[in-house]
Design an enzyme around this catalytic site. Structure first.
Site, short mmCIF file in Angstrom:
data_model
loop_
_atom_site.label_atom_id
_atom_site.label_comp_id
_atom_site.label_asym_id
_atom_site.label_seq_id
_atom_site.Cartn_x
_atom_site.Cartn_y
_atom_site.Cartn_z
N ASP B 194 0.94 -1.08 0.10
CA ASP B 194 -0.01 -0.07 -0.10
C ASP B 194 1.15 1.15 0.13
O ASP B 194 1.46 1.38 0.90
CB ASP B 194 -0.61 -0.15 1.25
CG ASP B 194 -1.76 1.29 1.50
OD1 ASP B 194 -1.89 2.06 0.58
OD2 ASP B 194 -2.15 1.39 2.55
N HIS B 367 -4.21 4.80 6.79
CA HIS B 367 -2.89 4.23 6.20
C HIS B 367 -1.65 4.74 6.83
O HIS B 367 -1.67 5.87 7.33
CB HIS B 367 -2.98 4.81 4.56
CG HIS B 367 -4.12 4.51 3.98
ND1 HIS B 367 -4.16 3.24 3.05
CD2 HIS B 367 -5.35 5.00 3.70
CE1 HIS B 367 -5.15 3.21 2.59
NE2 HIS B 367 -6.06 4.14 2.93
#
Lengths: 551, 551
Positions: B194, B367
């Site tokens: 990611d 995130h």
């Protein structure tokens, strides 16, 4: 009865942009700023948004002057449109602002439209219209910004313009806190104060910190340096050029508006740039990348701007490649974020490293934060406060700050565009409302595109348009040709269009069978039949335009 | 010849959203995630954007399973559209993700379309298609997120899914750094990781800090508390409800998607909420404002959402008024900024104080930032890294981080959607490209709206449309009726439309005089004459649709 002064904001309240405020006594009115704003997404196809001049049209004989606080588009951009339509005897501004405005009026063929008069921020008070006015230097992201002080029959008004309290500005011209304190001692009845950053705690960093960031970043870099900023941010450019000089780079200026502004600023002595350091964009090819710095437009990802074209390899003089560094020295104006991201991605794809305000200290705001607003209120000690320049949430935040500093709640006025704010014997209240909407500029047209056209554009943009052309006539006026259906922006729908033709034909036949022959009614029936069919089949509601031709 | 595994991202690279990656060996393929994205401004009228399934259509017999890393729309939202069209034997996901997906498939009438199988993050490896797979718990802004480990003939692949390293997550399920370290010891050949926050330095704060902010803010407040967040952010809601319990407030849940998600999470044991604390939105009127907390949708300013309707006084159960506090516990997705600002202004106008992530610590990202990515790479010590999930600039930033941590530059693959990334004997390289565009969902239509329709919608949205209807015919086929002009979305232009009629008539007459009778040519001449006239007069370029009817 006590004298009255009326303050009427025509733009800039409840919004960011198109700042314009009328200050009016019984002996005439002056206008502070004449700004424009840029269209929002829902203003489809619109190029610029202007304040509504209706009130000024009605009072055209009372208008004595426009006073400009600084040279940004949201404070001066509507001036050509105003002067084109309404006679204004005088336009007052500081030297740099006048330089920028002259060039703008020139482009519109309007340089003779009003007498342009220079504000001296250090000078004695001058009479402008019915008011004695003086000015206070304020630091901002363009040089030569001022606050306006108006002595009116009903009391003294201070309008801050846009400002921050920068104690180390690049040009040495600090916000004149001494003069603000002096005004506080003399007494201020009403403060109109920039609210942009009222929600943000603390203090905005000095413009000089951006120069420090440039100095930290640039010396280590090997490739080209590109810096994009607002074309009016003269001090940002000055600082960049100084770092170029220190690191042995020559500077190319790319982008029409940037070239124009830098020329004006250099000619008027607001920038100190030797000719030796500059290089023509077309001569960049003769220098190695590490010998160059490119100052350019495009910090907002504007489609035709220099940086955007570079990002898509579509610029004639500048190629961006591996090892280059791009500094986007600006913050995206809300609404421009995605375009700026696209530009960053394009430049990264070409191999550049892109530094922007989210990840490096390469930008500071031109507006003061909460602590600076508190300072200005503390210095001026106004009897009344009216937050201007900002969305409603920002006006409200400034009102809270004013209360914190001791201004009573009933002395704080949250007005909106068109509010008539009346000051009488030291008391300020909203006593009326005048027309103050928006005027759209679209192509050459000013004001002809209104809500109906925008609603239609929105409808067209959602699901496109279907045009149904039916012909009726023949010997008894009852013969029908199978209608034609033309679709644009609808999607691939061959079989559906065939069904639509049949539905339209059936609707028409039913009407004629019931002796309905009026064109308007026929069109309505066709519209409804096709709309229903299309919605059932696709869930969409395109604009449906039936045309019935009688032959 | 060594075995080969092919990694083919079909979405999520060079963009945020519609994540989908194919992992394929000669014995079949699995799909990791099936996400959607939301349309950008230029996708006029489009409702949803899906990955292009062309490659999967070609390989439909090879598809063994879909593995879902977590329940966010950009990872599971395209699943119904995939299952509707292509047979997939198995769908694997953790318990909460399965719960959310079941409800989604139910709405589409697809709950029987595939076997739904539960991932146990702590369980033994399982065979999924041709690969042995295991899973690693990862913390994210929705519970029950996992990384996927695939043992393939060509080596071991780890796909992180979305993650942050939260050592104090609300549910106690930390990112399993021990298992990551263990995998590092066992050997990882390729890491798909990611990239969302790769540009941001340092570490994302723990989800728990938002609870602390709620605890600092809420006890002092007198009026209603409203908290808007993403409907899937179960732990955010859990923390809010705990603070409500501590401060004697009852909680109403407002907004369909939020109610649905909270129900699923409670039923599956992912939230701990007693019935006593909940109150029906319709019963809010029986409580004093200071006894209530309202959890609602609308953190992105979505037009029909609960918070937006409250901001415009258009909600049946909730009125916002003076003294209320609204917490927008989310960050605007790029492109939504202006709508969120509008909502904030509307709520402020009603008297509420609005706290949002720009001015208060009421939101954290799901995130990890750069330091967390470095940590994961350091734990896994992958031989090759391929940044996924993110725009190009984010992929590049993650590549830089990987180099910093010691991954050689030639072992880092920057791929794009459709790249065929081949792993063979521990070496990874891009060996091909398959079709991987976008598929638009517009109303009931999937895939029928393409670039041409969008280009037409854009054209229509800029300056509207003029339809010119001309009739020719009569005894010699040469008689002309004065054409009709219909304008929509153009602006007020009565006299100009009259001129356009005349221009069209003249163009028609000239054609017929020159024996030009073909309809297409006639329409072209009318188009050009009217377009030129309109552009000269207005600077605009509306779409011009000439219709010639022969009678």
């Amino acid at each position: 009865m006590a004298d009255s002064t009326r303050i009427i904001p025509l733009g800039g309240l409840g919004e960011i942009g198109k700042n314009m405020t009328v200050i009016e006594s019984d002996d005439g009115l002056v206008i502070i700023d004449a700004g424009l704003s840029f269209p929002r997404d829902e203003h489809l196809g619109v190029d610029l948004v202007l304040p509504d001049f209706s009130y000024l049209r009605e009072r055209r004989d009372e208008i004595r002057a426009v006073i400009l606080t600084h040279g940004h588009e949201d404070h001066v951009g509507a001036l050509p449109y105003l002067l084109r339509e309404i006679q204004v005897p005088e336009v007052w501004a500081t030297r740099l602002t006048l330089g920028l405005v002259k060039s703008k009026l020139d482009e519109h063929g309007l340089v003779q439209a009003a007498e342009l008069l220079e504000i001296d921020p250090e000078g004695a008070p001058v009479a402008i219209g019915p008011f004695m006015c003086e000015f206070v230097r304020m630091a901002h992201s363009i040089p030569d910004a001022v606050a306006v002080v108006l002595d009116t029959p009903a009391g003294r008004i201070v309008h801050t313009g846009d400002y921050k309290i920068d104690h180390t500005p690049v040009d040495g011209f600090r916000t004149d806190v001494g003069k603000l304190a002096d005004l506080g001692n003399r007494g201020v009845d009403l403060l109109l104060s920039d609210s942009t950053n009222a929600e943000r705690p603390g203090v905005t960093p000095s413009e000089r910190t951006v120069g420090e960031a440039f100095r930290a970043i640039i010396p280590q870099r090997k490739g080209r340096i590109l810096i994009a900023s607002f074309a009016s941010n003269v001090h940002r450019m000055q600082q960049a050029i100084e770092v170029a000089a220190e690191t042995g780079r020559r500077v190319a200026i790319v982008g029409r508006s940037l070239r124009k502004n830098i020329n004006i600023a250099r000619n008027l002595g607001y920038m100190d740039v030797s000719d030796d350091i500059l290089v023509k964009p077309s001569d960049l090819g003769e220098l190695r990348p590490e010998e160059t710095m490119i100052l350019c437009t495009g910090s907002q990802g504007e489609p035709m701007s220099a940086l955007t074209r570079m990002a898509y390899r579509d610029h004639s003089n500048v190629t961006v490649s591996e090892g280059d560094t791009v500094i986007i020295s600006a913050k995206p104006v809300p609404g421009n974020e995605l375009r700026v991201h696209d530009t960053i991605n394009g430049l990264t794809r070409l191999g550049a490293e892109v530094l922007h305000q989210e990840i490096a200290p390469v930008h500071v705001s031109g507006h003061g934060n909460a602590e600076e607003m508190r300072t200005v209120i503390a210095l001026l000690r106004p009897r009344n406060v009216m937050p201007v320049h900002g969305e409603f949430r920002m006006q409200t935040a400034q009102a809270r700050l004013a209360r914190d500093v001791g201004v009573p709640g009933d002395r704080i006025v949250i007005a909106e565009n068109g509010s008539v704010v009346e000051m009488r014997a030291g008391i300020v209240r909203i006593t009326g409302q005048v027309e103050a909407g928006v005027t759209f500029v679209d192509g050459l047209g000013v004001g002809d595109v209104r809500d109906v056209a925008l609603r239609d554009r929105r409808h067209l943009s959602e699901d496109g348009v279907l045009i149904v052309v039916a012909t009726i006539g023949g010997r008894n006026g009852r013969e029908i040709e199978t209608p034609d259906v033309i679709a644009r922006g609808f999607g691939e729908a061959g079989p559906l269009l065939e069904e639509a033709r049949i539905a339209a034909e059936r609707a028409l036949a039913e009407c004629l069978a019931e002796e309905i022959v009026e064109l308007k009614l026929l069109q309505e029936h066709i519209h409804d039949a096709v709309a229903q069919l299309v919605h059932e089949r696709t869930g969409r509601r395109p604009m449906i335009l039936p045309v019935v031709v009688e032959v």
